[in-house]
Design an enzyme around this catalytic site. Structure first.
Site, short mmCIF file in Angstrom:
data_model
loop_
_atom_site.label_atom_id
_atom_site.label_comp_id
_atom_site.label_asym_id
_atom_site.label_seq_id
_atom_site.Cartn_x
_atom_site.Cartn_y
_atom_site.Cartn_z
N PHE A 82 0.85 -1.18 0.00
CA PHE A 82 0.00 0.00 0.00
C PHE A 82 0.89 1.23 0.00
O PHE A 82 1.76 1.37 0.87
CB PHE A 82 -0.93 0.03 1.22
CG PHE A 82 -1.89 1.19 1.15
CD1 PHE A 82 -3.04 1.12 0.36
CD2 PHE A 82 -1.64 2.37 1.84
CE1 PHE A 82 -3.91 2.20 0.27
CE2 PHE A 82 -2.51 3.46 1.74
CZ PHE A 82 -3.64 3.37 0.96
N ASP B 143 9.29 2.59 1.32
CA ASP B 143 8.15 3.32 1.86
C ASP B 143 8.11 3.01 3.36
O ASP B 143 7.71 1.92 3.77
CB ASP B 143 6.88 2.84 1.15
CG ASP B 143 5.61 3.50 1.70
OD1 ASP B 143 5.67 4.07 2.81
OD2 ASP B 143 4.57 3.42 1.04
N LYS C 222 2.97 9.74 8.55
CA LYS C 222 2.28 9.32 9.77
C LYS C 222 2.88 9.85 11.09
O LYS C 222 2.48 10.88 11.57
CB LYS C 222 2.21 7.80 9.80
CG LYS C 222 1.23 7.23 8.78
CD LYS C 222 1.03 5.76 8.98
CE LYS C 222 0.08 5.13 7.98
NZ LYS C 222 -1.33 5.41 8.25
N1 PLP Z 1 2.43 4.14 2.52
C1 PLP Z 1 2.13 3.32 3.52
C2 PLP Z 1 3.06 2.19 3.83
C3 PLP Z 1 0.98 3.50 4.28
O1 PLP Z 1 0.69 2.67 5.28
C4 PLP Z 1 0.13 4.60 3.97
C5 PLP Z 1 -1.11 4.81 4.71
O2 PLP Z 1 -1.62 3.94 5.36
C6 PLP Z 1 0.49 5.44 2.91
C7 PLP Z 1 1.64 5.19 2.21
C8 PLP Z 1 -0.38 6.61 2.52
O3 PLP Z 1 -0.27 7.60 3.49
P1 PLP Z 1 -1.35 8.76 3.55
O4 PLP Z 1 -2.64 8.13 3.98
O5 PLP Z 1 -0.80 9.72 4.58
O6 PLP Z 1 -1.43 9.38 2.21
#
Ligand code: PLP
Length: 401
Positions: free
Chosen positions: A140, A225, A254
């Site tokens: 994700f 990520d 986050k």
């Molecule tokens: N990358 C990862 C690993 C995530 O867990 C998330 C959100 O859960 C995101 C990207 C996307 O972040 P945002 O919701 O702040 O756009």
């Protein structure tokens, strides 16, 4: 406002993209506890989905935000911004990388990583050449068009065609598949060191180290990520430290500012050089308020040794969960690291168990039908682990009954 008064307004006026919300409205927090509109207290094992690193209303963060709000919220990236520069310095010192750019969310941070990678490739091999980024199934990376295309979950993409070109997916933890996909059409690979949204699945040591080696041999980019895994959550500041490697670029969001919206990429010099003046930017990115919150969060993490605490208390939480599993037939096992854990279930009862936990004063997430996700604040104590596990035990008895 009571939940009875709030719920109809929420249901009538908000886009219902989050589906049915849980029948709870929190109005106050302190440390690892939340209070709802009816005055009930809950132990928070979710931290706003890995966001509230310092728990709620941490006095140092609260004071810094109030001071900054009274001094200056925003001036724009036309000017130098004190907390932005100092937060960047701390992230560079912690990362082994060279430069930072701030944005406002995890998706935006991943967009920046993707754009940096494409421009880096364009400078080497020509515009649009070798622009493809290899991604992993189950991943994700966000909800913007590029990041949902990078995401390895078909449900996130449904209805949004045409998707972005330039992404290819391979199975996670499969080094041979990655080796085959990293060819003369690709510029690198983007993955999470622990997949969060798919239900907490860590990368194997050999896999991530093998990817670093492959990228080095082929002159390609290893992009991580760490939107969910970063900022101490797994017991090291960056999860990649567990693997004894440094990526070429990493995204954060986050937990970085303890609850104030923010995102960031930390890049090696070559990737940073691929984003010269005018190639990328955002109005709000790195503003005074957000980066003051980030700088303060990073300083508190350092001063209160919260990365060590996350590792030690996380190990204790894992032990207690495993002990619980021994006499709870619904619990299949525990996945994850530090304070990023999943309780795997033997049946698809996660929603029932989450609701039963809430009834016993514990907030957790049903990350999938057969797993609970635990992402407590890094300030969690052993006593609070005992309290949370007791609530989970009681909830398991209710659900199994
Ligand atoms: N990358 C990862 C690993 C995530 O867990 C998330 C959100 O859960 C995101 C990207 C996307 O972040 P945002 O919701 O702040 O756009």
């Amino acid at each position: 406002m009571s939940l009875r008064d709030l719920q109809p307004v929420s249901d009538q006026y908000l886009v219902q993209n989050y589906g049915q919300r849980l029948p709870l409205a929190f109005v106050r927090g302190e440390g690892c506890y939340l209070w709802d509109s009816e005055g009930r207290r809950y132990l928070d094992f979710l931290a706003g989905i890995a966001v509230c690193t310092l728990g709620h209303a941490h006095p140092v963060l609260t004071q810094a935000i109030c001071e900054q709000a009274g001094a200056l919220l925003h001036s724009s990236n036309y000017f130098h911004i004190g907390p932005q520069a100092h937060a960047a310095k701390l992230l560079v010192e912690l990362s082994g990388l060279d430069r930072v750019m701030f944005g406002n969310s995890g998706a935006e941070a991943n967009e920046a990583l993707i754009k940096a990678a494409r421009r880096w490739a364009a400078e080497r091999w020509g515009e649009g050449q070798r622009a493809t980024i290899v991604c992993t199934e189950g991943s994700f990376h966000g909800r913007t068009l590029a990041t949902l295309t990078a995401t390895g979950n078909p449900r996130v993409k449904a209805g949004f065609a045409p998707l972005m070109p330039g992404f290819r997916h391979v199975p996670y933890n499969d080094l041979a598949a990655a080796a085959e996909a990293l060819d003369e059409t690709t510029c690198g690979i983007l993955l999470e060191p622990i997949q969060g949204e798919s239900g907490i699945h860590p990368a194997n040591l050999d896999y991530l180290q093998g990817l670093r080696r492959l990228c080095d041999e082929r002159g390609l980019l290893l992009l991580l990520d760490e939107v969910q895994t970063g900022i101490g959550r797994t017991g090291t500041f960056f999860a990649y430290e567990h693997y004894g490697l440094v990526p070429d670029g990493v995204s954060l969001a986050k937990g970085l500012a303890g609850g104030v919206p923010i995102g960031a990429v930390v890049l090696c010099q070559a990737l940073a050089d691929a984003l010269p003046a005018g190639t990328h930017g955002t109005t709000f990115g790195g503003n005074h308020l957000a980066t003051r919150a980030a700088l303060t969060t990073l300083e508190v993490i350092r001063d209160e040794r919260l990365v060590d605490q996350a590792r030690e208390v996380g190990d204790y939480l894992r032990e207690q969960l495993l002990a619980l599993a021994a006499d709870a037939p619904l619990v299949a096992g525990v996945r994850g690291r530090g304070l990023m854990l999943a309780v795997a279930l033997t049946a698809e009862r996660a929603n029932d168990l989450r609701d039963a936990c809430a009834a016993h004063g514990l907030i957790v997430n049903a990350v999938r039908a057969d797993a609970l996700r635990l992402l407590p604040p890094l300030i969690l104590t052993r006593d609070q682990v005992d309290e949370g596990v007791a609530a989970l035990r009681a909830a398991l008895a209710d659900v199994s009954a």
